[in-house]
Design a protein around this motif. Structure first.
Motif, PDB file in Angstrom:
ATOM      1  N   CYS A 226      11.855   6.098 -21.950  1.00  0.00           N
ATOM      2  CA  CYS A 226      12.053   7.550 -21.836  1.00  0.00           C
ATOM      3  C   CYS A 226      13.423   7.907 -21.279  1.00  0.00           C
ATOM      4  O   CYS A 226      13.960   8.978 -21.604  1.00  0.00           O
ATOM      5  CB  CYS A 226      10.980   8.167 -20.938  1.00  0.00           C
ATOM      6  SG  CYS A 226       9.358   8.302 -21.710  1.00  0.00           S
ATOM      7  N   PHE A 227      13.977   7.045 -20.417  1.00  0.00           N
ATOM      8  CA  PHE A 227      15.191   7.406 -19.684  1.00  0.00           C
ATOM      9  C   PHE A 227      16.347   7.822 -20.595  1.00  0.00           C
ATOM     10  O   PHE A 227      16.975   8.875 -20.362  1.00  0.00           O
ATOM     11  CB  PHE A 227      15.625   6.258 -18.769  1.00  0.00           C
ATOM     12  CG  PHE A 227      16.832   6.579 -17.939  1.00  0.00           C
ATOM     13  CD1 PHE A 227      16.744   7.469 -16.874  1.00  0.00           C
ATOM     14  CD2 PHE A 227      18.059   6.015 -18.238  1.00  0.00           C
ATOM     15  CE1 PHE A 227      17.874   7.778 -16.117  1.00  0.00           C
ATOM     16  CE2 PHE A 227      19.186   6.316 -17.492  1.00  0.00           C
ATOM     17  CZ  PHE A 227      19.084   7.200 -16.428  1.00  0.00           C
ATOM     18  N   PRO A 228      16.672   7.057 -21.667  1.00  0.00           N
ATOM     19  CA  PRO A 228      17.768   7.513 -22.535  1.00  0.00           C
ATOM     20  C   PRO A 228      17.469   8.849 -23.204  1.00  0.00           C
ATOM     21  O   PRO A 228      18.371   9.679 -23.380  1.00  0.00           O
ATOM     22  CB  PRO A 228      17.882   6.389 -23.583  1.00  0.00           C
ATOM     23  CG  PRO A 228      17.248   5.204 -22.964  1.00  0.00           C
ATOM     24  CD  PRO A 228      16.140   5.742 -22.102  1.00  0.00           C
TER      25      PRO A 228
ATOM     26  N   VAL B  73      22.104  20.925 -20.975  1.00  0.00           N
ATOM     27  CA  VAL B  73      23.140  21.517 -20.111  1.00  0.00           C
ATOM     28  C   VAL B  73      24.384  21.844 -20.938  1.00  0.00           C
ATOM     29  O   VAL B  73      25.000  22.912 -20.759  1.00  0.00           O
ATOM     30  CB  VAL B  73      23.488  20.552 -18.962  1.00  0.00           C
ATOM     31  CG1 VAL B  73      24.708  21.053 -18.196  1.00  0.00           C
ATOM     32  CG2 VAL B  73      22.296  20.392 -18.020  1.00  0.00           C
ATOM     33  N   GLY B  74      24.734  20.943 -21.859  1.00  0.00           N
ATOM     34  CA  GLY B  74      25.886  21.202 -22.723  1.00  0.00           C
ATOM     35  C   GLY B  74      25.685  22.450 -23.562  1.00  0.00           C
ATOM     36  O   GLY B  74      26.590  23.285 -23.687  1.00  0.00           O
TER      37      GLY B  74
ATOM     38  N   ILE C  89      25.505  12.487 -26.391  1.00  0.00           N
ATOM     39  CA  ILE C  89      26.044  12.915 -25.098  1.00  0.00           C
ATOM     40  C   ILE C  89      27.560  12.749 -25.064  1.00  0.00           C
ATOM     41  O   ILE C  89      28.306  13.643 -24.619  1.00  0.00           O
ATOM     42  CB  ILE C  89      25.390  12.109 -23.954  1.00  0.00           C
ATOM     43  CG1 ILE C  89      23.908  12.460 -23.834  1.00  0.00           C
ATOM     44  CG2 ILE C  89      26.103  12.387 -22.629  1.00  0.00           C
ATOM     45  CD1 ILE C  89      23.135  11.538 -22.909  1.00  0.00           C
ATOM     46  N   THR C  90      28.036  11.607 -25.537  1.00  0.00           N
ATOM     47  CA  THR C  90      29.472  11.320 -25.514  1.00  0.00           C
ATOM     48  C   THR C  90      30.262  12.368 -26.293  1.00  0.00           C
ATOM     49  O   THR C  90      31.257  12.923 -25.807  1.00  0.00           O
ATOM     50  CB  THR C  90      29.749   9.919 -26.098  1.00  0.00           C
ATOM     51  OG1 THR C  90      29.047   8.937 -25.335  1.00  0.00           O
ATOM     52  CG2 THR C  90      31.232   9.610 -26.071  1.00  0.00           C
ATOM     53  N   PHE C  91      29.811  12.667 -27.505  1.00  0.00           N
ATOM     54  CA  PHE C  91      30.544  13.620 -28.334  1.00  0.00           C
ATOM     55  C   PHE C  91      30.414  15.044 -27.809  1.00  0.00           C
ATOM     56  O   PHE C  91      31.347  15.846 -27.949  1.00  0.00           O
ATOM     57  CB  PHE C  91      30.068  13.534 -29.789  1.00  0.00           C
ATOM     58  CG  PHE C  91      30.734  12.429 -30.565  1.00  0.00           C
ATOM     59  CD1 PHE C  91      31.932  12.656 -31.209  1.00  0.00           C
ATOM     60  CD2 PHE C  91      30.180  11.170 -30.631  1.00  0.00           C
ATOM     61  CE1 PHE C  91      32.571  11.649 -31.922  1.00  0.00           C
ATOM     62  CE2 PHE C  91      30.794  10.150 -31.337  1.00  0.00           C
ATOM     63  CZ  PHE C  91      31.996  10.386 -31.983  1.00  0.00           C
TER      64      PHE C  91
END
Length: 476
Positions: free
Chosen positions: A245-247, A257-258, A395-397
Motif C-alpha cells: 500500500c505504501f507506494p 497535494v500536487g 510523483i516525480t513528473f
C-alpha cells in the motif's frame, strides 16, 4: 483457457460484466453532479464556483484514502483468484480501518475549520462564504462515502459489481430529490442554496450505505459484515499489506497535494474562469466514468489471474486492456466535444466563461487519451503487485515538471489561462513511453498469494525476467 491463443470472447464478455455496471454507476454519479450544477447555476456562477472548489477538497480526501483502496483491491483480487477467503476478509478489515481514519480527519476539517479550507483554495471572499456554508454540512457525508467506497471496492474485486450499481442508482436519485427540496426550499423547507446541496449529499450517503448493506445481507455475501474476522492480522500480514500500500498511498497523497496546488492556481483566476473550471470538472467526470469501469476490469481480470498463478494470461490481458481503455476514452471525448455547446450553456456558462470552458474541453480531449492510458497501466501494475513503478514516475513528473510549468507560467510569465491549464498535462506523453516499456518487460507481475508465488519463478525463467526483490512468502 487456451494459453496459446487469446480467448477474445471470454475476455470481452468479462470486461463487459465488470466494466459496464461500474461505468453506469459512475455515469449516474456524474449525472447527479451535473444536476447539482444545473440547480446551483440558477443561483449564480459564484455558487457553482464555490461548490466546485469544495469538490476539490473532497478530491484531496479521496486521494488520501485511495491508496488503501488500491492496495486493498490488489489483495482482494489476488486472494479471490487464489480462493483465499480469510485473506479477503482480513484485507478488507485493514483497508476499512485506514480509509476511515482519513475520512474522519477530513470530516473534522470540513465541519470545524471550513474557513481555513476555503482560504487555501480561493481569495474571493464571496466564494469563500458560500463554500464555508457548504463544507460545514457536507463533512458529515465523508465517513459515509468511505464506508460505501470500501464495500464497493471489495464487491467489484469479487465480481459482485451489480450491488454497488444499485447503491449508486439509489444515491443519485436521493441526491437529486433532496437537493431540489433544500436548495430551493420546497414543501415548506428552508431555502438553503449551496448549503442545501450539502444536505442532499449527506442524505445520498445514508441511502447508499443502507442499500449496500441490505443487498449484502439479502445475497448473503461474506467478507463485508464479518466484523469478528476483520482484525485477525499477523505481523507478517500487516507488513506485507503496508509494503504494497505504501507506494500507492504516497502516489495518491503526493499527487493529491500536487493537484491541490494546481487548483490553488486555478482558483485564483477570474470568477468566470473559476466557474468554467467547476463545470469542466463535472464534465471531466463523464470521461472518467467511462474509464473507471475498464480500469476496474483491468484490476480484477489481471489481479485474479496473477493470484491464481496464471501469469501468462494476466500479461496477455494487460496489454489488450490498456489499448482498449484508450480507445474507449477517445470515443467518450469525441462525444463530449460534439455536444459541448448545449452542455456548457445548460450548466450555466455564457460569454467569457463559455469560451474558457470550451477551450479547456478541447485541450483535455487531446490529453485524456494519453492520460487514461497511463492510468490504466498504473492500475494494472498495482493489481498485479507492482505498486511502486507507476507511483514513483507520477510523483516525480508532477513535482519536477507539471508544478514548475504551471506556477512559473501563471505567476512569473502571466501566460493566458488556457496555456496554464494545458501545462497540467505536459508530462503525460513522456510517462506513457516509459510506462509502455515497463508493460512489455513483464516485471510488474509480483504475486502475493500462495498459488501466484508458486508459479512466478517458472514464468520469469521462461521470459528471461530478472527482478531484484526479497524472498516472498504468502501472508497467513
Amino acid at each position: 483457457m487456451n494459453h496459446n491463443k487469446f480467448d477474445w470472447g471470454y475476455f470481452l464478455k468479462h470486461i463487459a460484466i465488470i466494466a459496464v455496471p461500474v461505468a453506469l454507476q459512475n455515469l449516474l454519479t456524474t449525472t447527479g453532479s451535473m444536476v447539482d450544477t444545473i440547480m446551483l447555476a440558477s443561483i449564480g456562477e459564484k455558487a457553482v464556483g464555490a461548490v466546485g472548489l469544495c469538490a476539490q477538497f473532497s478530491s484531496l480526501m479521496f486521494a488520501g484514502y485511495w491508496g488503501f483502496v488500491g492496495g486493498g483491491m490488489l489483495f482482494f483480487s489476488q486472494y479471490w483468484g487464489a480462493k483465499d477467503h480469510d485473506g479477503i476478509t482480513r484485507s478488507y478489515g485493514m483497508t476499512l480501518l485506514f480509509m476511515m481514519t482519513v475520512g474522519v480527519l477530513f470530516a473534522c476539517l470540513a465541519i470545524f475549520a471550513p474557513e481555513f479550507v476555503m482560504g487555501v483554495y480561493t481569495d474571493k471572499p464571496e466564494i469563500q462564504k458560500i463554500g464555508i456554508s457548504y463544507l460545514r454540512i457536507v463533512g458529515f457525508a465523508y465517513p459515509l462515502q468511505v464506508i460505501a467506497m470500501a464495500a464497493s471496492a471489495l464487491l467489484r474485486s469479487i465480481e459482485q459489481v451489480k450491488i454497488p450499481l444499485y447503491g449508486g442508482i439509489a444515491s443519485v436519485v436521493a441526491n437529486c430529490f433532496f437537493n431540489y427540496l433544500f436548495i430551493f426550499g420546497k414543501f415548506g423547507l428552508p431555502k438553503m442554496g449551496a448549503a442545501g446541496a450539502a444536505v442532499g449529499t449527506v442524505m445520498a450517503g445514508i441511502v447508499n450505505v443502507l442499500i449496500l448493506v441490505a443487498c449484502i445481507l439479502y445475497k448473503r455475501i461474506p467478507y463485508v459484515l464479518e466484523f469478528s474476522r476483520h482484525f485477525r492480522w499477523s505481523k507478517i500480514y500487516v507488513k506485507q499489506y503496508l509494503e504494497k500500500c505504501f507506494p500507492i498511498i504516497c502516489n495518491e497523497v503526493f499527487i493529491g497535494v500536487g493537484n491541490m496546488l494546481v487548483n490553488v492556481v486555478l482558483g485564483r483566476q477570474s470568477e468566470q474562469a473559476i466557474a468554467a473550471v467547476a463545470v469542466f470538472r463535472t464534465l471531466e467526470g463523464l470521461v472518467i466514468a467511462f474509464f473507471s469501469g475498464f480500469s476496474n476490469a483491468a484490476s480484477v481480470l489481471v489481479g485474479k489471474e496473477v493470484g491464481a498463478g496464471n501469469h501468462e494470461v494476466a500479461y496477455q490481458r494487460a496489454k489488450r486492456l490498456v489499448y482498449l481503455c484508450s480507445g474507449i476514452i477517445a470515443i467518450a471525448c469525441l462525444t463530449l466535444l460534439l455536444i459541448h455547446n448545449p452542455l456548457l450553456h445548460t450548466l450555466g456558462l455564457s460569454g467569457e466563461s463559455y469560451q474558457i470552458g470550451t477551450g479547456m474541453l478541447i485541450i483535455y480531449s487531446v490529453a485524456a487519451i494519453i492520460r487514461m492510458g497511463n492510468w490504466a497501466q498504473n492500475d494494472t501494475y498495482r493489481s498485479a503487485g507492482d505498486a511502486a513503478f507507476g507511483s514513483i514516475l507520477e510523483i516525480t513528473f508532477m513535482y519536477l515538471m507539471v508544478l514548475p510549468f504551471v506556477y512559473l507560467s501563471n505567476f512569473y510569465f502571466h501566460a493566458p489561462f488556457l496555456l496554464v491549464f494545458a501545462f497540467c498535462y505536459i508530462d503525460e506523453p513522456i510517462r506513457y513511453i516509459l510506462m509502455q516499456r515497463h508493460l512489455y518487460s513483464s516485471k510488474w507481475i509480483r504475486p502475493v498469494s500462495g498459488p501466484g508465488l508458486a508459479t512466478i519463478d517458472a514464468f520469469r525463467q521462461k521470459h528471461g525476467i530478472k527482478v531484484k526483490q526479497k524472498a516472498a512468502t504468502s501472508a497467513k
